[in-house]
Design a protein around this motif. Structure first.
Motif, PDB file in Angstrom:
ATOM      1  N   ARG A   1       6.775   1.819  12.925  1.00  0.00           N
ATOM      2  CA  ARG A   1       7.136   1.427  11.561  1.00  0.00           C
ATOM      3  C   ARG A   1       6.301   2.233  10.575  1.00  0.00           C
ATOM      4  O   ARG A   1       5.086   2.324  10.717  1.00  0.00           O
ATOM      5  N   SER A   2       6.929   2.825   9.593  1.00  0.00           N
ATOM      6  CA  SER A   2       6.200   3.718   8.693  1.00  0.00           C
ATOM      7  C   SER A   2       6.378   3.290   7.244  1.00  0.00           C
ATOM      8  O   SER A   2       7.296   2.558   6.886  1.00  0.00           O
ATOM      9  N   PHE A   3       5.461   3.779   6.410  1.00  0.00           N
ATOM     10  CA  PHE A   3       5.428   3.444   4.988  1.00  0.00           C
ATOM     11  C   PHE A   3       5.156   4.712   4.193  1.00  0.00           C
ATOM     12  O   PHE A   3       4.481   5.625   4.672  1.00  0.00           O
ATOM     13  N   THR A   4       5.664   4.762   2.987  1.00  0.00           N
ATOM     14  CA  THR A   4       5.306   5.832   2.055  1.00  0.00           C
ATOM     15  C   THR A   4       4.484   5.203   0.938  1.00  0.00           C
ATOM     16  O   THR A   4       4.964   4.322   0.223  1.00  0.00           O
ATOM     17  N   LEU A   5       3.236   5.645   0.825  1.00  0.00           N
ATOM     18  CA  LEU A   5       2.296   5.050  -0.108  1.00  0.00           C
ATOM     19  C   LEU A   5       1.529   6.140  -0.838  1.00  0.00           C
ATOM     20  O   LEU A   5       1.195   7.169  -0.250  1.00  0.00           O
ATOM     21  N   ASP A   6       1.235   5.909  -2.107  1.00  0.00           N
ATOM     22  CA  ASP A   6       0.487   6.880  -2.904  1.00  0.00           C
ATOM     23  C   ASP A   6      -0.995   6.807  -2.551  1.00  0.00           C
ATOM     24  O   ASP A   6      -1.587   5.725  -2.507  1.00  0.00           O
ATOM     25  N   ALA A   7      -1.600   7.973  -2.313  1.00  0.00           N
ATOM     26  CA  ALA A   7      -3.020   7.998  -1.948  1.00  0.00           C
ATOM     27  C   ALA A   7      -3.587   9.390  -2.111  1.00  0.00           C
ATOM     28  O   ALA A   7      -2.860  10.392  -2.091  1.00  0.00           O
ATOM     29  N   THR A   8      -4.913   9.458  -2.252  1.00  0.00           N
ATOM     30  CA  THR A   8      -5.638  10.723  -2.155  1.00  0.00           C
ATOM     31  C   THR A   8      -5.766  11.083  -0.677  1.00  0.00           C
ATOM     32  O   THR A   8      -5.333  10.335   0.213  1.00  0.00           O
ATOM     33  N   ASP A   9      -6.407  12.209  -0.399  1.00  0.00           N
ATOM     34  CA  ASP A   9      -6.640  12.566   1.010  1.00  0.00           C
ATOM     35  C   ASP A   9      -7.430  11.473   1.710  1.00  0.00           C
ATOM     36  O   ASP A   9      -7.093  11.060   2.828  1.00  0.00           O
ATOM     37  N   TYR A  10      -8.494  10.999   1.061  1.00  0.00           N
ATOM     38  CA  TYR A  10      -9.298   9.968   1.701  1.00  0.00           C
ATOM     39  C   TYR A  10      -8.569   8.623   1.714  1.00  0.00           C
ATOM     40  O   TYR A  10      -8.672   7.855   2.673  1.00  0.00           O
ATOM     41  N   GLY A  11      -7.828   8.327   0.648  1.00  0.00           N
ATOM     42  CA  GLY A  11      -7.043   7.101   0.637  1.00  0.00           C
ATOM     43  C   GLY A  11      -6.082   7.047   1.809  1.00  0.00           C
ATOM     44  O   GLY A  11      -5.886   5.987   2.430  1.00  0.00           O
ATOM     45  N   ALA A  12      -5.492   8.195   2.165  1.00  0.00           N
ATOM     46  CA  ALA A  12      -4.598   8.257   3.317  1.00  0.00           C
ATOM     47  C   ALA A  12      -5.373   8.039   4.613  1.00  0.00           C
ATOM     48  O   ALA A  12      -4.879   7.403   5.556  1.00  0.00           O
ATOM     49  N   HIS A  13      -6.585   8.589   4.679  1.00  0.00           N
ATOM     50  CA  HIS A  13      -7.433   8.362   5.855  1.00  0.00           C
ATOM     51  C   HIS A  13      -7.676   6.867   6.049  1.00  0.00           C
ATOM     52  O   HIS A  13      -7.557   6.341   7.178  1.00  0.00           O
TER      53      HIS A  13
ATOM     54  N   THR B   1       2.925   9.589   4.133  1.00  0.00           N
ATOM     55  CA  THR B   1       3.597   8.828   5.185  1.00  0.00           C
ATOM     56  C   THR B   1       2.544   8.236   6.110  1.00  0.00           C
ATOM     57  O   THR B   1       1.688   8.954   6.639  1.00  0.00           O
ATOM     58  N   ILE B   2       2.606   6.922   6.267  1.00  0.00           N
ATOM     59  CA  ILE B   2       1.643   6.179   7.082  1.00  0.00           C
ATOM     60  C   ILE B   2       2.401   5.446   8.186  1.00  0.00           C
ATOM     61  O   ILE B   2       3.351   4.725   7.881  1.00  0.00           O
ATOM     62  N   PRO B   3       2.048   5.609   9.448  1.00  0.00           N
ATOM     63  CA  PRO B   3       0.930   6.420   9.933  1.00  0.00           C
ATOM     64  C   PRO B   3       1.239   7.902   9.901  1.00  0.00           C
ATOM     65  O   PRO B   3       2.393   8.310  10.061  1.00  0.00           O
ATOM     66  N   THR B   4       0.214   8.691   9.700  1.00  0.00           N
ATOM     67  CA  THR B   4       0.328  10.143   9.780  1.00  0.00           C
ATOM     68  C   THR B   4       0.059  10.542  11.225  1.00  0.00           C
ATOM     69  O   THR B   4      -1.075  10.428  11.703  1.00  0.00           O
ATOM     70  N   LEU B   5       1.088  10.969  11.921  1.00  0.00           N
ATOM     71  CA  LEU B   5       0.918  11.297  13.339  1.00  0.00           C
ATOM     72  C   LEU B   5       0.099  12.569  13.504  1.00  0.00           C
ATOM     73  O   LEU B   5       0.228  13.512  12.716  1.00  0.00           O
TER      74      LEU B   5
END
Length: 528
Positions: free
Chosen positions: A221-233, A205-209
């Protein structure tokens, strides 16, 4: 730079957002502020056409003739000359590639003045500038919620400094478009166990609060996107930049991996990064490791003699597409190159070239280095802008937080030199005659005039079509060839060895993929 970061590329990416993005993310991006790359009705011509090994040489050329740029690519190619500003902890440590464990307090610009940057760039003729918001060391030039390796951990301005805020404000006040570079490589996040930690891609979930997040009550406004830990960063930092510092006109990536052990690797979540950018900044160009613009293949600012905007590409996973031929191949788009690439290429893509080079030997400021001469910069201009490419010139701020005095002077001199190379278009207002059936554009200058510079452009809304053309002058009762050219594209600028005097001039297209549409046939007498 000591080490070319682009040589770490798997290759530059060229694709729109794709299947790895979850349906939740796609639903989230469908709001009123977003626009798809291409209308579902097919009204906009395709920027990418599928090919395969069964295509004949003739079918490849026919398909290449149908490839069209997107509106954002057309707008980007019109910029012609853009700027890069490498600024960060490396400015103070003397390194080109930082280590990630720098003391943030080393960042101490004594007289930061981004208005000075903007004035110098405006006076130098630049229409867009890109700031290294984060370089490979991971130090961030704004107070990010997701890392302490940033300006907020420096005593500079009491930990309240924000270079990005100052930069974006200054550029907009001076009428310059805003670009951001956010390095995929991050040495600091590797040291923190986030980069290349082996984590799997999973919905994020982006942004990760974060605890105490100032956005928690505003339902961002939020998004659900596939990512690794760093991809989420990276996604979280992209979200911060694009929602709090916008509008952003260009997002610039390279493909560098961190200087990490050989058994470690971070596979970048390009598809999710692209999806977020398209949702939050739909008009922003994504450059180099992005779907809109490719790296020319060297860091000298030099395009190929014949630079095609339509090139063969191949899938490389995670939403990215690589060059089908080598990134530095001397030919990327001719008939011969298309035929050579068909065994490995999946698409023909509109992917125009960007020529990056630094005004000094290094990308970051070093006191013992000096800027290139006006003659060097002018030669680079002719071999980039004059060859269907956009020039990206790096001008690094110094430890004061100012563009060096010598560089500011050189930018003004450079702009004046280009103006003197192409002072007045003698064909302006002369109502050239276009004969599309014959493939000619003819202009009568009213009287015999000396010409030693010629500027030609295709209307790239209809693709890049010219494969050979000649420029002719009417001498007595016959047309004589003055010069010839193979490719044209968005901009081709030719220098004659000596001035030619004639009243009537003609551009004659002798070979093209489909009917060529000439948008410009300019004739100049230089003042150099």
């Amino acid at each position: 730079m000591t080490v070319s970061r682009r040589l770490f590329m798997a290759a530059a990416a060229a694709v729109t957002t794709s299947a790895a993005v979850s349906s939740t993310a796609l639903a989230a991006t469908a709001g009123p502020t977003t626009r798809p790359t291409r209308p579902p009705t097919g009204a906009e011509p395709p920027h990418r056409i599928r090919i395969g090994p069964d295509d004949t040489p003739a079918s490849l050329v026919a398909k290449a003739a149908r490839v069209r740029p997107t509106a954002r690519q057309i707008a980007w190619q019109k910029l012609e000359q853009t700027a890069f500003l490498h600024f960060g902890v490396n400015t103070f440590t003397g390194l080109e590639w930082g280590t990630g464990d720098e003391d943030p307090d080393v960042f101490q610009p004594s007289a930061l003045d981004t208005d000075q940057w903007a004035r110098a760039l405006r006076d130098g003729g630049f229409r867009l500038a890109i700031l290294t918001v984060k370089h490979h060391d991971g130090f961030v030039l704004y107070p990010s919620r997701y890392t302490d390796h940033s300006v907020k951990s420096s005593s500079w301005q009491g930990g309240k400094g924000d270079v990005l805020r100052s930069f974006t404000g200054s550029l907009r006040r001076h009428g310059i478009k805003v670009g951001v570079y956010i390095s995929p490589a991050d040495e600091n996040q590797y040291l923190d166990g986030v980069y290349a930690n082996g984590s799997e891609r999973a919905p994020r979930t982006i942004p990760t609060l974060v605890p105490g997040d100032d956005r928690s009550g505003s339902r961002p406004r939020s998004f659900t996107l596939d990512a690794t830990d760093y991809g989420a960063h990276m996604l979280n930092q992209l979200y911060e930049v694009l929602t709090e510092y916008g509008p952003v006109d260009e997002v610039w990536f390279d493909g560098a991996q961190g200087r990490i052990p050989p058994d470690k690797v971070e596979t970048y979540d390009w598809d999710s990064w692209y999806a977020l950018i398209r949702a939050l900044a739909p008009d922003a160009t994504m450059a180099v490791r992005g779907p809109d613009v490719r790296w020319v293949g060297n860091e000298g600012g030099l395009a190929r003699e014949n630079e095609w905007s339509v090139v063969p590409v191949k899938d490389s996973g995670n939403g990215s597409i690589d060059y089908a031929l080598r990134y530095d191949a001397p030919d990327q788009g001719s008939r011969e190159a298309l035929a050579e690439a068909r065994s490995v290429a999946q698409y023909l893509q509109w992917w125009p070239a960007e020529c990056d080079v630094s005004i000094r030997p290094g990308w970051f400021y070093h006191e013992d280095q000096q800027p290139k001469s006006v003659e060097q910069l002018t030669d680079i201009w002719f071999r980039s802008v004059g060859r269907n490419s956009v020039l990206l010139l790096n001008i690094p701020p110094d430890e004061r937080g100012l563009l060096p005095d010598a560089d500011v002077v050189r930018l003004r001199e450079f702009r004046e030199r280009v103006r003197r190379e192409l002072p007045t278009d003698l064909a302006h207002g002369r109502h050239p005659s276009h004969d599309r059936a014959a493939g000619t554009v003819t202009v009568d200058l009213g009287r015999a005039r000396e010409v030693d510079r010629i500027r030609i452009a295709e209307d790239i809304r209809h693709g890049q079509q010219v494969e050979h053309a000649v420029v002719e002058a009417r001498v007595g009762e016959r047309w004589e060839t003055v010069t010839e050219v193979d490719t044209v594209g968005a901009s081709r600028v030719l220098r004659l060895g000596a001035p030619v005097t004639a009243r009537r001039w003609r551009l004659r297209v002798t070979r093209s993929r489909a009917g060529a549409r000439i948008a410009e046939f300019g004739l100049y007498r230089s003042e150099v």
